[in-house]
Write a protein that holds these residues in place. Sequence first.
Motif, PDB file in Angstrom:
ATOM      1  N   ARG B  51       0.860  -1.196   0.000  1.00  0.00           N
ATOM      2  CA  ARG B  51       0.000   0.000   0.000  1.00  0.00           C
ATOM      3  C   ARG B  51       0.888   1.235   0.000  1.00  0.00           C
ATOM      4  O   ARG B  51       2.112   1.125   0.166  1.00  0.00           O
ATOM      5  CB  ARG B  51      -0.902   0.016   1.244  1.00  0.00           C
ATOM      6  CG  ARG B  51      -0.114   0.193   2.530  1.00  0.00           C
ATOM      7  CD  ARG B  51      -0.995   0.303   3.758  1.00  0.00           C
ATOM      8  NE  ARG B  51      -0.163   0.425   4.949  1.00  0.00           N
ATOM      9  CZ  ARG B  51       0.018   1.538   5.638  1.00  0.00           C
ATOM     10  NH1 ARG B  51      -0.587   2.659   5.279  1.00  0.00           N
ATOM     11  NH2 ARG B  51       0.801   1.558   6.691  1.00  0.00           N
ATOM     12  N   THR B  52       0.258   2.414  -0.182  1.00  0.00           N
ATOM     13  CA  THR B  52       1.005   3.662  -0.042  1.00  0.00           C
ATOM     14  C   THR B  52       0.296   4.520   1.005  1.00  0.00           C
ATOM     15  O   THR B  52      -0.909   4.389   1.214  1.00  0.00           O
ATOM     16  CB  THR B  52       1.090   4.431  -1.380  1.00  0.00           C
ATOM     17  OG1 THR B  52      -0.237   4.574  -1.897  1.00  0.00           O
ATOM     18  CG2 THR B  52       1.944   3.710  -2.387  1.00  0.00           C
ATOM     19  N   THR B  53       1.054   5.413   1.648  1.00  0.00           N
ATOM     20  CA  THR B  53       0.497   6.166   2.768  1.00  0.00           C
ATOM     21  C   THR B  53      -0.344   7.348   2.293  1.00  0.00           C
ATOM     22  O   THR B  53      -0.182   7.834   1.171  1.00  0.00           O
ATOM     23  CB  THR B  53       1.611   6.671   3.709  1.00  0.00           C
ATOM     24  OG1 THR B  53       2.507   7.479   2.937  1.00  0.00           O
ATOM     25  CG2 THR B  53       2.366   5.518   4.325  1.00  0.00           C
ATOM     26  N   GLU B  54      -1.213   7.807   3.206  1.00  0.00           N
ATOM     27  CA  GLU B  54      -2.195   8.853   2.910  1.00  0.00           C
ATOM     28  C   GLU B  54      -1.542  10.183   2.511  1.00  0.00           C
ATOM     29  O   GLU B  54      -1.859  10.759   1.489  1.00  0.00           O
ATOM     30  CB  GLU B  54      -3.083   9.044   4.149  1.00  0.00           C
ATOM     31  CG  GLU B  54      -4.073  10.176   4.077  1.00  0.00           C
ATOM     32  CD  GLU B  54      -5.304   9.847   3.253  1.00  0.00           C
ATOM     33  OE1 GLU B  54      -5.407   8.729   2.735  1.00  0.00           O
ATOM     34  OE2 GLU B  54      -6.160  10.740   3.115  1.00  0.00           O
ATOM     35  N   LYS B  55      -0.610  10.666   3.362  1.00  0.00           N
ATOM     36  CA  LYS B  55      -0.089  12.020   3.125  1.00  0.00           C
ATOM     37  C   LYS B  55       1.053  12.052   2.113  1.00  0.00           C
ATOM     38  O   LYS B  55       1.066  12.854   1.202  1.00  0.00           O
ATOM     39  CB  LYS B  55       0.402  12.627   4.441  1.00  0.00           C
ATOM     40  CG  LYS B  55      -0.730  13.092   5.328  1.00  0.00           C
ATOM     41  CD  LYS B  55      -0.202  13.781   6.565  1.00  0.00           C
ATOM     42  CE  LYS B  55      -1.339  14.109   7.512  1.00  0.00           C
ATOM     43  NZ  LYS B  55      -0.851  14.431   8.850  1.00  0.00           N
ATOM     44  N   LEU B  56       2.051  11.195   2.297  1.00  0.00           N
ATOM     45  CA  LEU B  56       3.253  11.277   1.477  1.00  0.00           C
ATOM     46  C   LEU B  56       3.312  10.241   0.359  1.00  0.00           C
ATOM     47  O   LEU B  56       4.239  10.262  -0.447  1.00  0.00           O
ATOM     48  CB  LEU B  56       4.499  11.166   2.372  1.00  0.00           C
ATOM     49  CG  LEU B  56       4.601  12.237   3.474  1.00  0.00           C
ATOM     50  CD1 LEU B  56       5.772  11.935   4.404  1.00  0.00           C
ATOM     51  CD2 LEU B  56       4.763  13.635   2.878  1.00  0.00           C
TER      52      LEU B  56
END
Lengths: 371, 107
Positions: B51-56
């Motif tokens: 997955r990839t993170t929300e902010k960065l």
Amino acid sequence: MTYCDAVVIGAGPAGLSAAIRLSELGVDALVLDEKPAAGGQLFKQIHKFFGSERHMAGTRGFEIGRLFLERCRELGVSIRLNALVWGVYPDKTVGAMQNDKPLMAKAKQIIFATGAAENALSFPGWTLPGVMGAGAAQTLVNYHRVRPGRRALVVGAGNVGLIVSYQLLQAGIEVVALVEAMKNVGGYMVHAAKIRRMGVSIFPRHTVLLAEGSDCVERCVIAEIDDTFKPIEGTEKSFNVDLVCLAVGLSPAVELCAALRLEMMYVPELGGRIPVHGESLMTSMEGIYVAGDVSGVEEASSAIEEGKLAAISAAAALGKISEKQASRMADEVRESLAQLRQGPFGDLIAAKKRQIFGKYQKPCPITVSNT
Amino acid sequence: MDSMRIVEHPILGPLPKTQEVTIYVDGESLQAREGETVAAALVATGRKCFRTTEKLGEPRGIFCAIGKCTDCVMTVDGMPNVRTCVTPVRDGMQIRTQEGLGEWAIQ
């Protein structure tokens, strides 16, 4: 609502051992575990256990797991899997979700055997995929039979770091370095010698500076540290690895205990915050016990013994055995625990446990109104 | 395909035979072993980022592998934030790389 004498939360070594002893003593026990399979972390432990014969030394962890499950079947112990406990109330109602359906159980006695979780170590790049707990890598290779990488660097030369390094090698993963901040290897020398013989370089007095990579870890840089644990400039060494395993300790999984407002204390030597408990393993709430890593991080062998002890205490409270019988059985288990808590580490654990017992005050029975 | 499977092991012996199930990862079909977790099926193919993170938008993968840390969550059958390391595969399961907090595709 399901009614039973005792609920055991967690079906790892402590929980299964507790459930078996409860059942043997005629207690109607219900075991809840959030995983689809029982055994906790036993099934990833493919090494032989230490200790003496009474602690099943020489038997591999997963074999102990199988023996426990077989014994549970013989005794007809009720184990509910996929049952995630979300809360425990002071009236001893346990709330869980099993396969996305609510499951409520009301018990007279509750044993928390919720285990522990691996610690992280923060350095630039520690969040990159490929940087994981050593226990995570161990789970993947030994339980799931998949390799999380091809070339690994392991951080922490305690028993977990040493054993996992060896097990990565057994799984066909190259281990290029084992990094340890202290001057000496923390785990058993027999394990350290084994992995040295297999060509793993151990770097004492070293720490990880950073991990790098675009979508996952590709490189890891380590450096020597001075007496104040500060990296020494010019001592950096870079390794091309796609797996960094952190074996930097565990913390007791106390979420449910804390939410129940059990009295807690901070004991770094036992992994951090743990519920205060007495020699009977009862916590600050009458009829609520802790066993295994949640009562202070040790090894699976001690968790098994603590499970028995908590079960004996609960069986006595339920009147299934006399105080006298309970005390004789408990003495036997305590003797066994004392044997496990020997040597420099064991002595420290035993001392810290005594400190916790010293702080413990027997709780008053709680009366909860039904209105 | 399954290059990261440990087919032979000095202690555990050969990998036991199991039924296979088909799962779909970002639309692509993948053969998985019945009963294994989504994470194990993905690691078997050499996959690292889940997955990839929300902010960065940073990549994340497996950290604890035992359902404690929630680093390996993905969107499974339309439900975001599913812990892939403790979720068994099911034939026809649709798995998507999760971006940020993910989006609900089911009600």
